[in-house]
Design a protein around this motif. Sequence first.
Motif, PDB file in Angstrom:
ATOM      1  N   ALA A   4       0.838  -1.204   0.000  1.00  0.00           N
ATOM      2  CA  ALA A   4       0.000   0.000   0.000  1.00  0.00           C
ATOM      3  C   ALA A   4       0.870   1.250   0.000  1.00  0.00           C
ATOM      4  CB  ALA A   4      -0.914   0.001   1.222  1.00  0.00           C
ATOM      5  N   GLY A   5       0.413   2.294  -0.691  1.00  0.00           N
ATOM      6  CA  GLY A   5       1.184   3.526  -0.792  1.00  0.00           C
ATOM      7  C   GLY A   5       1.522   4.136   0.551  1.00  0.00           C
ATOM      8  N   ARG A   6       0.614   4.059   1.514  1.00  0.00           N
ATOM      9  CA  ARG A   6       0.857   4.664   2.822  1.00  0.00           C
ATOM     10  C   ARG A   6       1.962   3.941   3.594  1.00  0.00           C
ATOM     11  NH1 ARG A   6      -1.855   2.376   7.365  1.00  0.00           N
ATOM     12  NH2 ARG A   6      -1.953   4.466   8.278  1.00  0.00           N
ATOM     13  N   ASN A   7       2.270   2.695   3.190  1.00  0.00           N
ATOM     14  CA  ASN A   7       3.324   1.953   3.895  1.00  0.00           C
ATOM     15  C   ASN A   7       4.682   2.629   3.763  1.00  0.00           C
ATOM     16  OD1 ASN A   7       1.316   0.147   4.441  1.00  0.00           O
ATOM     17  ND2 ASN A   7       2.403  -1.654   3.688  1.00  0.00           N
ATOM     18  N   TYR A   8       4.904   3.318   2.636  1.00  0.00           N
ATOM     19  CA  TYR A   8       6.178   3.991   2.456  1.00  0.00           C
ATOM     20  C   TYR A   8       6.329   5.143   3.452  1.00  0.00           C
ATOM     21  CZ  TYR A   8       6.307   1.296  -1.867  1.00  0.00           C
ATOM     22  OH  TYR A   8       6.302   0.277  -2.782  1.00  0.00           O
TER      23      TYR A   8
ATOM     24  N   VAL B 201       0.339  -6.687   4.407  1.00  0.00           N
ATOM     25  CA  VAL B 201       0.671  -7.680   3.381  1.00  0.00           C
ATOM     26  C   VAL B 201       0.338  -9.061   3.920  1.00  0.00           C
ATOM     27  CG1 VAL B 201       2.529  -8.737   2.028  1.00  0.00           C
ATOM     28  CG2 VAL B 201       2.463  -6.250   2.361  1.00  0.00           C
ATOM     29  N   GLN B 202      -0.304  -9.866   3.087  1.00  0.00           N
ATOM     30  CA  GLN B 202      -0.710 -11.193   3.544  1.00  0.00           C
ATOM     31  C   GLN B 202       0.497 -12.079   3.780  1.00  0.00           C
ATOM     32  OE1 GLN B 202      -3.548 -13.132   1.040  1.00  0.00           O
ATOM     33  NE2 GLN B 202      -4.228 -14.500   2.651  1.00  0.00           N
ATOM     34  N   ILE B 203       0.408 -12.892   4.827  1.00  0.00           N
ATOM     35  CA  ILE B 203       1.497 -13.785   5.207  1.00  0.00           C
ATOM     36  C   ILE B 203       1.792 -14.758   4.069  1.00  0.00           C
ATOM     37  CG2 ILE B 203       2.186 -15.567   6.851  1.00  0.00           C
ATOM     38  CD1 ILE B 203       0.329 -14.128   8.859  1.00  0.00           C
ATOM     39  N   LEU B 204       3.056 -15.072   3.915  1.00  0.00           N
ATOM     40  CA  LEU B 204       3.505 -15.880   2.788  1.00  0.00           C
ATOM     41  C   LEU B 204       2.988 -17.308   2.823  1.00  0.00           C
ATOM     42  CD1 LEU B 204       7.225 -14.781   2.574  1.00  0.00           C
ATOM     43  CD2 LEU B 204       5.391 -14.145   1.039  1.00  0.00           C
ATOM     44  N   ASP B 205       2.737 -17.843   1.602  1.00  0.00           N
ATOM     45  CA  ASP B 205       2.427 -19.258   1.420  1.00  0.00           C
ATOM     46  C   ASP B 205       3.716 -20.022   1.215  1.00  0.00           C
ATOM     47  OD1 ASP B 205      -0.246 -18.924   1.643  1.00  0.00           O
ATOM     48  OD2 ASP B 205      -0.669 -19.030  -0.489  1.00  0.00           O
ATOM     49  N   GLU B 206       3.594 -21.349   1.171  1.00  0.00           N
ATOM     50  CA  GLU B 206       4.707 -22.196   0.764  1.00  0.00           C
ATOM     51  C   GLU B 206       4.912 -22.034  -0.731  1.00  0.00           C
ATOM     52  OE1 GLU B 206       6.554 -23.956   2.882  1.00  0.00           O
ATOM     53  OE2 GLU B 206       5.342 -22.973   4.417  1.00  0.00           O
TER      54      GLU B 206
ATOM     55  N   ILE C  46      22.245   3.181  11.049  1.00  0.00           N
ATOM     56  CA  ILE C  46      21.715   2.746   9.755  1.00  0.00           C
ATOM     57  C   ILE C  46      21.346   1.276   9.751  1.00  0.00           C
ATOM     58  CG2 ILE C  46      24.005   2.249   8.818  1.00  0.00           C
ATOM     59  CD1 ILE C  46      20.949   3.674   6.914  1.00  0.00           C
ATOM     60  N   SER C  47      22.104   0.446  10.483  1.00  0.00           N
ATOM     61  CA  SER C  47      21.800  -0.989  10.518  1.00  0.00           C
ATOM     62  C   SER C  47      20.420  -1.245  11.101  1.00  0.00           C
ATOM     63  CB  SER C  47      22.858  -1.749  11.322  1.00  0.00           C
ATOM     64  OG  SER C  47      24.094  -1.749  10.662  1.00  0.00           O
ATOM     65  N   ALA C  48      20.053  -0.484  12.133  1.00  0.00           N
ATOM     66  CA  ALA C  48      18.735  -0.646  12.740  1.00  0.00           C
ATOM     67  C   ALA C  48      17.644  -0.233  11.766  1.00  0.00           C
ATOM     68  CB  ALA C  48      18.642   0.179  14.024  1.00  0.00           C
ATOM     69  N   ILE C  49      17.883   0.842  11.005  1.00  0.00           N
ATOM     70  CA  ILE C  49      16.890   1.292  10.024  1.00  0.00           C
ATOM     71  C   ILE C  49      16.664   0.221   8.957  1.00  0.00           C
ATOM     72  CG2 ILE C  49      16.448   2.978   8.196  1.00  0.00           C
ATOM     73  CD1 ILE C  49      17.912   5.043   9.896  1.00  0.00           C
ATOM     74  N   VAL C  50      17.763  -0.376   8.504  1.00  0.00           N
ATOM     75  CA  VAL C  50      17.662  -1.378   7.431  1.00  0.00           C
ATOM     76  C   VAL C  50      17.109  -2.700   7.946  1.00  0.00           C
ATOM     77  CG1 VAL C  50      19.007  -2.750   5.787  1.00  0.00           C
ATOM     78  CG2 VAL C  50      19.518  -0.316   6.103  1.00  0.00           C
ATOM     79  N   GLN C  51      17.571  -3.141   9.110  1.00  0.00           N
ATOM     80  CA  GLN C  51      17.251  -4.477   9.597  1.00  0.00           C
ATOM     81  C   GLN C  51      15.976  -4.546  10.435  1.00  0.00           C
ATOM     82  OE1 GLN C  51      18.876  -7.157   8.700  1.00  0.00           O
ATOM     83  NE2 GLN C  51      20.670  -6.256   7.748  1.00  0.00           N
ATOM     84  N   ALA C  52      15.641  -3.479  11.161  1.00  0.00           N
ATOM     85  CA  ALA C  52      14.529  -3.544  12.114  1.00  0.00           C
ATOM     86  C   ALA C  52      13.282  -2.811  11.655  1.00  0.00           C
ATOM     87  CB  ALA C  52      14.986  -2.978  13.466  1.00  0.00           C
ATOM     88  N   ASN C  53      13.319  -2.206  10.483  1.00  0.00           N
ATOM     89  CA  ASN C  53      12.172  -1.455   9.980  1.00  0.00           C
ATOM     90  C   ASN C  53      11.461  -2.265   8.899  1.00  0.00           C
ATOM     91  OD1 ASN C  53      10.301   0.393   9.134  1.00  0.00           O
ATOM     92  ND2 ASN C  53      11.774   2.012   8.661  1.00  0.00           N
ATOM     93  N   LYS C  54      10.318  -2.850   9.245  1.00  0.00           N
ATOM     94  CA  LYS C  54       9.568  -3.688   8.307  1.00  0.00           C
ATOM     95  C   LYS C  54       8.166  -3.124   8.042  1.00  0.00           C
ATOM     96  CE  LYS C  54      13.080  -6.447   8.692  1.00  0.00           C
ATOM     97  NZ  LYS C  54      14.132  -6.467   7.650  1.00  0.00           N
ATOM     98  N   MET C  55       7.999  -1.819   8.248  1.00  0.00           N
ATOM     99  CA  MET C  55       6.674  -1.229   8.102  1.00  0.00           C
ATOM    100  C   MET C  55       6.157  -1.266   6.670  1.00  0.00           C
ATOM    101  SD  MET C  55       5.680  -0.650  11.094  1.00  0.00           S
ATOM    102  CE  MET C  55       4.144   0.167  10.678  1.00  0.00           C
ATOM    103  N   TYR C  56       7.041  -1.484   5.699  1.00  0.00           N
ATOM    104  CA  TYR C  56       6.581  -1.613   4.317  1.00  0.00           C
ATOM    105  C   TYR C  56       5.702  -2.843   4.133  1.00  0.00           C
ATOM    106  CZ  TYR C  56      10.042  -5.296   3.362  1.00  0.00           C
ATOM    107  OH  TYR C  56      10.753  -6.470   3.357  1.00  0.00           O
ATOM    108  N   LEU C  57       5.773  -3.778   5.094  1.00  0.00           N
ATOM    109  CA  LEU C  57       4.997  -5.019   5.004  1.00  0.00           C
ATOM    110  C   LEU C  57       3.638  -4.928   5.708  1.00  0.00           C
ATOM    111  CD1 LEU C  57       7.845  -7.601   5.628  1.00  0.00           C
ATOM    112  CD2 LEU C  57       6.581  -7.266   3.502  1.00  0.00           C
ATOM    113  N   ARG C  58       3.296  -3.791   6.247  1.00  0.00           N
ATOM    114  CA  ARG C  58       2.030  -3.647   6.960  1.00  0.00           C
ATOM    115  C   ARG C  58       0.851  -3.953   6.035  1.00  0.00           C
ATOM    116  NH1 ARG C  58       0.490  -1.269  11.701  1.00  0.00           N
ATOM    117  NH2 ARG C  58      -1.650  -0.541  11.847  1.00  0.00           N
TER     118      ARG C  58
ATOM    119  N   GLY D  50       3.828  -5.201  10.310  1.00  0.00           N
ATOM    120  CA  GLY D  50       5.017  -4.394  10.069  1.00  0.00           C
ATOM    121  C   GLY D  50       5.894  -4.239  11.293  1.00  0.00           C
ATOM    122  N   ARG D  51       5.432  -4.758  12.437  1.00  0.00           N
ATOM    123  CA  ARG D  51       6.214  -4.663  13.672  1.00  0.00           C
ATOM    124  C   ARG D  51       7.015  -5.941  13.882  1.00  0.00           C
ATOM    125  NH1 ARG D  51       1.563  -1.623  15.314  1.00  0.00           N
ATOM    126  NH2 ARG D  51       0.432  -3.528  15.876  1.00  0.00           N
ATOM    127  N   VAL D  52       8.227  -5.772  14.396  1.00  0.00           N
ATOM    128  CA  VAL D  52       9.133  -6.894  14.654  1.00  0.00           C
ATOM    129  C   VAL D  52       8.837  -7.475  16.028  1.00  0.00           C
ATOM    130  CG1 VAL D  52      11.545  -7.561  15.007  1.00  0.00           C
ATOM    131  CG2 VAL D  52      10.938  -5.978  13.160  1.00  0.00           C
TER     132      VAL D  52
END
Length: 299
Positions: A48-52, A81-86, A67-79, A188-190
């Motif tokens: 979704a556009g608002r995720n950015y 998003v449906q959980i992955l299938d196999e 910067i490592s925390a921003i890259v590794q701990a920020n997953k809000m772009y996935l808010r 989107g939260r870890v």
Amino acid sequence: MKGRMEVQKVKEKSGGVAAFFDLDGTLVALPSLEKRFFRMLRCRRAIAGRNYFLWLREAMRLAPRGISAIVQANKMYLRGVQILDEPGEGDRNISFCHKDGHQARGQASAPPRRNLRLPVPTFFARAIKRVAWHAKQGHEIVLISGTLEPLAREAARTMEAELAARGITVTIRVFATRLEESDGMWTGRVLGQAMFGEAKARAARGLVKDMRLELERCYAYGDSLNDRWLMESVGWPVAVNPSNDLRSIARKQRWPVVYWNQEKNSTERLPRPQSSPRRKDLAARLQTGVPLAGGVRRD
């Protein structure tokens, strides 16, 4: 069955040893699995556009941690998003995206999917050989990665299949970044801590009692500065396709450096090992090519 029995017999003799592997850049070529997954999501218009904007806000909150925390701990772009299938056969030839995330020309257009499939990793050939060597010694195999847990688990299953094709049956443990879920979607939260930096070392130490490990006898393979703490916590650290920062540390610590991302072997001179028995054994193994054969650079 025979392969499982042989590995089990060796494991009983060499209990207390684990081989910890980073994933992206170590076992699998860059770009990272998560970056490829992000491109796939963007190509299929699943973000979704608002995720950015949510991602940017979270990045500002994490900025004091680096910067490592921003890259590794920020997953809000996935808010949302449906959980992955196999992974499934039906997804392998649906559509492809360019690196910028746009639909590739000449491919049938695919509408946004509700059931997204996991990207299947391709391992370095030498990485598979190294994991196979450890499995044959009866060592526990552990993936410790900052990538999303579903991606890491799929990588573990793929590696298990690669080993099974070689007659080796092994179960690979996985420690990766876990995400909060709600109504079949990610928030989107870890959950807990993102698996990078010192968190990797803590995960390894947490296994000591559970798996009866002796960290001084364990191995750790990594490619970046985020793997430094994990590598320092074991007796046999190995820098794989290292970044400049990690390569510099490896030189100072006299850790072996190997390049699994090169077709031809390239060898550099290794400074004289320290006088400890473990370092003498390491030097002997390097000379014989076991267990560090394949693209060894002696930094």
